[in-house]
Design an enzyme around this catalytic site. Structure first.
Site, PDB file in Angstrom:
ATOM      1  N   ARG A  59       0.821  -1.213   0.000  1.00  0.00           N
ATOM      2  CA  ARG A  59       0.000   0.000   0.000  1.00  0.00           C
ATOM      3  C   ARG A  59       0.861   1.271   0.000  1.00  0.00           C
ATOM      4  O   ARG A  59       0.361   2.366   0.147  1.00  0.00           O
ATOM      5  CB  ARG A  59      -0.991  -0.002   1.169  1.00  0.00           C
ATOM      6  CG  ARG A  59      -2.008   1.138   1.081  1.00  0.00           C
ATOM      7  CD  ARG A  59      -3.227   0.923   1.969  1.00  0.00           C
ATOM      8  NE  ARG A  59      -2.932   0.456   3.294  1.00  0.00           N
ATOM      9  CZ  ARG A  59      -2.348   1.181   4.255  1.00  0.00           C
ATOM     10  NH1 ARG A  59      -1.989   2.422   4.019  1.00  0.00           N
ATOM     11  NH2 ARG A  59      -2.125   0.663   5.439  1.00  0.00           N
ATOM     12  N   TYR A 112     -15.919  14.387 -16.723  1.00  0.00           N
ATOM     13  CA  TYR A 112     -16.461  13.041 -16.540  1.00  0.00           C
ATOM     14  C   TYR A 112     -17.430  13.062 -15.343  1.00  0.00           C
ATOM     15  O   TYR A 112     -17.175  13.744 -14.351  1.00  0.00           O
ATOM     16  CB  TYR A 112     -15.299  12.067 -16.319  1.00  0.00           C
ATOM     17  CG  TYR A 112     -15.745  10.724 -15.853  1.00  0.00           C
ATOM     18  CD1 TYR A 112     -16.638   9.971 -16.614  1.00  0.00           C
ATOM     19  CD2 TYR A 112     -15.304  10.189 -14.650  1.00  0.00           C
ATOM     20  CE1 TYR A 112     -17.078   8.737 -16.181  1.00  0.00           C
ATOM     21  CE2 TYR A 112     -15.735   8.955 -14.210  1.00  0.00           C
ATOM     22  CZ  TYR A 112     -16.626   8.234 -14.983  1.00  0.00           C
ATOM     23  OH  TYR A 112     -17.060   7.012 -14.550  1.00  0.00           O
ATOM     24  N   ASP A 185      -6.605  16.067 -16.718  1.00  0.00           N
ATOM     25  CA  ASP A 185      -6.965  14.683 -16.984  1.00  0.00           C
ATOM     26  C   ASP A 185      -6.690  14.430 -18.471  1.00  0.00           C
ATOM     27  O   ASP A 185      -7.389  14.947 -19.342  1.00  0.00           O
ATOM     28  CB  ASP A 185      -8.451  14.477 -16.629  1.00  0.00           C
ATOM     29  CG  ASP A 185      -8.932  13.057 -16.878  1.00  0.00           C
ATOM     30  OD1 ASP A 185      -8.330  12.362 -17.722  1.00  0.00           O
ATOM     31  OD2 ASP A 185      -9.925  12.652 -16.255  1.00  0.00           O
ATOM     32  N   LYS A 210      -8.453   3.076 -19.439  1.00  0.00           N
ATOM     33  CA  LYS A 210      -8.806   3.358 -20.824  1.00  0.00           C
ATOM     34  C   LYS A 210      -7.653   2.999 -21.772  1.00  0.00           C
ATOM     35  O   LYS A 210      -7.330   1.845 -21.903  1.00  0.00           O
ATOM     36  CB  LYS A 210      -9.247   4.820 -20.932  1.00  0.00           C
ATOM     37  CG  LYS A 210     -10.263   5.243 -19.831  1.00  0.00           C
ATOM     38  CD  LYS A 210     -11.533   4.446 -19.934  1.00  0.00           C
ATOM     39  CE  LYS A 210     -12.688   4.834 -19.028  1.00  0.00           C
ATOM     40  NZ  LYS A 210     -12.531   5.133 -17.652  1.00  0.00           N
TER      41      LYS A 210
HETATM   42  C1  LIG Z   1     -11.998  11.352 -18.668  1.00  0.00           C
HETATM   43  C2  LIG Z   1     -12.145  10.376 -17.531  1.00  0.00           C
HETATM   44  N1  LIG Z   1     -11.466  10.613 -16.393  1.00  0.00           N
HETATM   45  C3  LIG Z   1     -11.565   9.766 -15.333  1.00  0.00           C
HETATM   46  C4  LIG Z   1     -12.374   8.648 -15.366  1.00  0.00           C
HETATM   47  C5  LIG Z   1     -12.479   7.776 -14.167  1.00  0.00           C
HETATM   48  O1  LIG Z   1     -11.652   6.677 -14.282  1.00  0.00           O
HETATM   49  P1  LIG Z   1     -11.903   5.269 -13.566  1.00  0.00           P
HETATM   50  O2  LIG Z   1     -13.163   4.710 -14.105  1.00  0.00           O
HETATM   51  O3  LIG Z   1     -10.672   4.493 -13.909  1.00  0.00           O
HETATM   52  O4  LIG Z   1     -12.003   5.534 -12.101  1.00  0.00           O
HETATM   53  C6  LIG Z   1     -13.071   8.370 -16.536  1.00  0.00           C
HETATM   54  C7  LIG Z   1     -13.934   7.166 -16.614  1.00  0.00           C
HETATM   55  O5  LIG Z   1     -14.661   6.964 -17.570  1.00  0.00           O
HETATM   56  C8  LIG Z   1     -12.964   9.261 -17.646  1.00  0.00           C
HETATM   57  O6  LIG Z   1     -13.645   9.064 -18.784  1.00  0.00           O
END
Ligand SMILES: Cc1ncc(COP(=O)(O)O)c(C=O)c1O
Length: 396
Positions: A59, A112, A185, A210
């Protein structure tokens, strides 16, 4: 850990791995262990005082995770990286680490859905304010950033789900003047197409679920920065203490996925371009959101700051929600599913699925209509994808 010496294709395979493992295995072993054994109390002292970088407990650190983290740092041109159990664990930990009560975070108006929930519902419980802006309009930022409680600017570019492209250099240079940290992001672009740290961002985050993974079999996240002291704090005070650690097996799958990132991205982008062009000229399609189309409002900016336009397309069909539902129910090859970046082409309704947490007013104000469809373009033969969407649109 410098990227300059080798090309991206080489670094996605070799970057950041310095030492051979004990058994000389070509592939990174999965260190599936919770804890690590010390030789004696001198060893304990060296490790606990950071004189030695040996691991203590998974961890906090683990050799398999280290290889993944180092590789991501190289690919994003950062110096430190931390793996998390999900993109959301990375996002929430980074925001909590940079903000305290009475601070304010400025965010782009489309995010998101779960990030929107963290910013608009969870942070305010800790007395952290937020303001949603249109960051494609730098004038709005110039005004909002004057508030001295602003400590962080957070956005996705391209944004989920309407692909708005934000000028990273312009935002970062303004933020720098006000001593505000920019967190980006970079999930939609991947480090292959865009590297925000080189344009002034303080932290870059990915949902590694992704494109980094690429095969839809891991939920993971990662944060990368050039501020090693901050990253030590993020690792030990937030990732480790809040507990959003990645599993060694997931890190191993991500190391495996990364080896083909550039090859996959090239094909994703090529397929997306062809599908976006097909949709744009289709008489039943009323609007296409894809930064690679010359008609897209931020096409020039996308061309400037990205080396490819990504593979997410959103679109609207004539007849609104009723007909959009017919289209989604008619596709055969594309799968109805949330998530993105997989080999399979996925399609979904953001307003009803990934962005369901948005309140109705915000959905309307930010142009996220109930009938908008979002496609994550996969790696299938493009002729088959076009044929699939063509037959689905014929249903209207
Ligand atoms: C642009 C974006 N950022 C963050 C996330 C969140 O990621 P996670 O599902 O791995 O927690 C997503 C999920 O679809 C996303 O599309």
């Amino acid at each position: 850990m410098k990227i300059q010496k080798f090309g991206f294709d080489t670094q996605q395979i070799h970057g950041g791995s310095h030492a051979r493992n004990a058994e000389n295995a070509l592939n990174t072993p999965i260190y599936q262990t919770a804890t690590f054994v010390f030789e004696d109390m001198d060893h304990v002292d060296r490790v606990m005082s950071f004189e030695s970088s040996d691991c203590v407990y998974t961890r906090g650190n683990n050799p398999t995770l280290k290889v993944f983290e180092n590789r991501m740092a190289v690919l994003e041109e950062g110096t430190s990286s931390i793996a998390f159990s999900s993109g959301m664990a990375a996002i929430s930990s980074v925001l909590l680490s940079l903000l305290k009560p009475r601070d304010k975070v400025l965010v782009h108006r489309t995010l998101y859905g779960s990030t929107y929930n963290v910013v608009t519902k969870i942070l305010p419980r800790y007395d952290i304010e937020f303001e949603m802006l249109n960051l494609t309009n730098i004038v709005e930022l110039e005004e909002a950033i004057k508030d001295s409680s602003v400590k962080v600017i957070y956005f996705e570019t391209p944004s989920n789900p309407n692909l708005e492209v934000i000028d990273i250099e312009a935002v970062c240079s303004l933020a720098y003047q006000y001593d505000v940290k920019v967190v980006i992001d970079n999930t939609f672009a991947s480090p292959y197409l865009q590297r925000p740290l080189t344009m002034g961002a303080y932290v870059v985050i990915h949902s590694a679920t992704k494109y980094i993974c690429g095969h839809g079999d891991v939920v993971g996240g990662v944060a990368i920065s050039r501020d090693d002291d901050y990253m030590m704090e993020l690792r030990f005070d937030y990732m480790s203490e809040l507990g959003g650690v990645m599993s060694p097996f997931d890190a191993w799958l991500l190391i495996r996925g990364l080896k083909t990132l550039s090859l996959r991205m090239d094909r994703h982008v090529e397929n997306a371009m062809a599908l976006a062009e097909f949709l744009e000229q289709h008489p039943k399609v009323t609007k296409v959101y894809y930064p690679g189309l010359a008609s897209f409002p931020q096409y020039e900016l996308a061309k400037k700051q990205m080396s490819g336009f990504g593979a997410i397309i959103s679109f609207e069909v004539e007849g609104g929600l009723e007909y959009a539902k017919k289209v989604i129910n008619a596709v055969r090859l594309a799968q109805i599913a949330v998530s993105l970046g997989d080999c399979e082409t996925l399609i979904q309704f953001p307003a009803a699925m990934t962005h369901r947490g948005y309140n109705q007013e915000d959905l309307e104000m930010f142009g996220l209509s109930a009938s908008m469809l979002r496609i994550s373009v996969g790696l299938e033969s493009i002729e088959d994808l076009i044929a699939d969407f063509s037959q689905a649109l014929d249903v209207i």
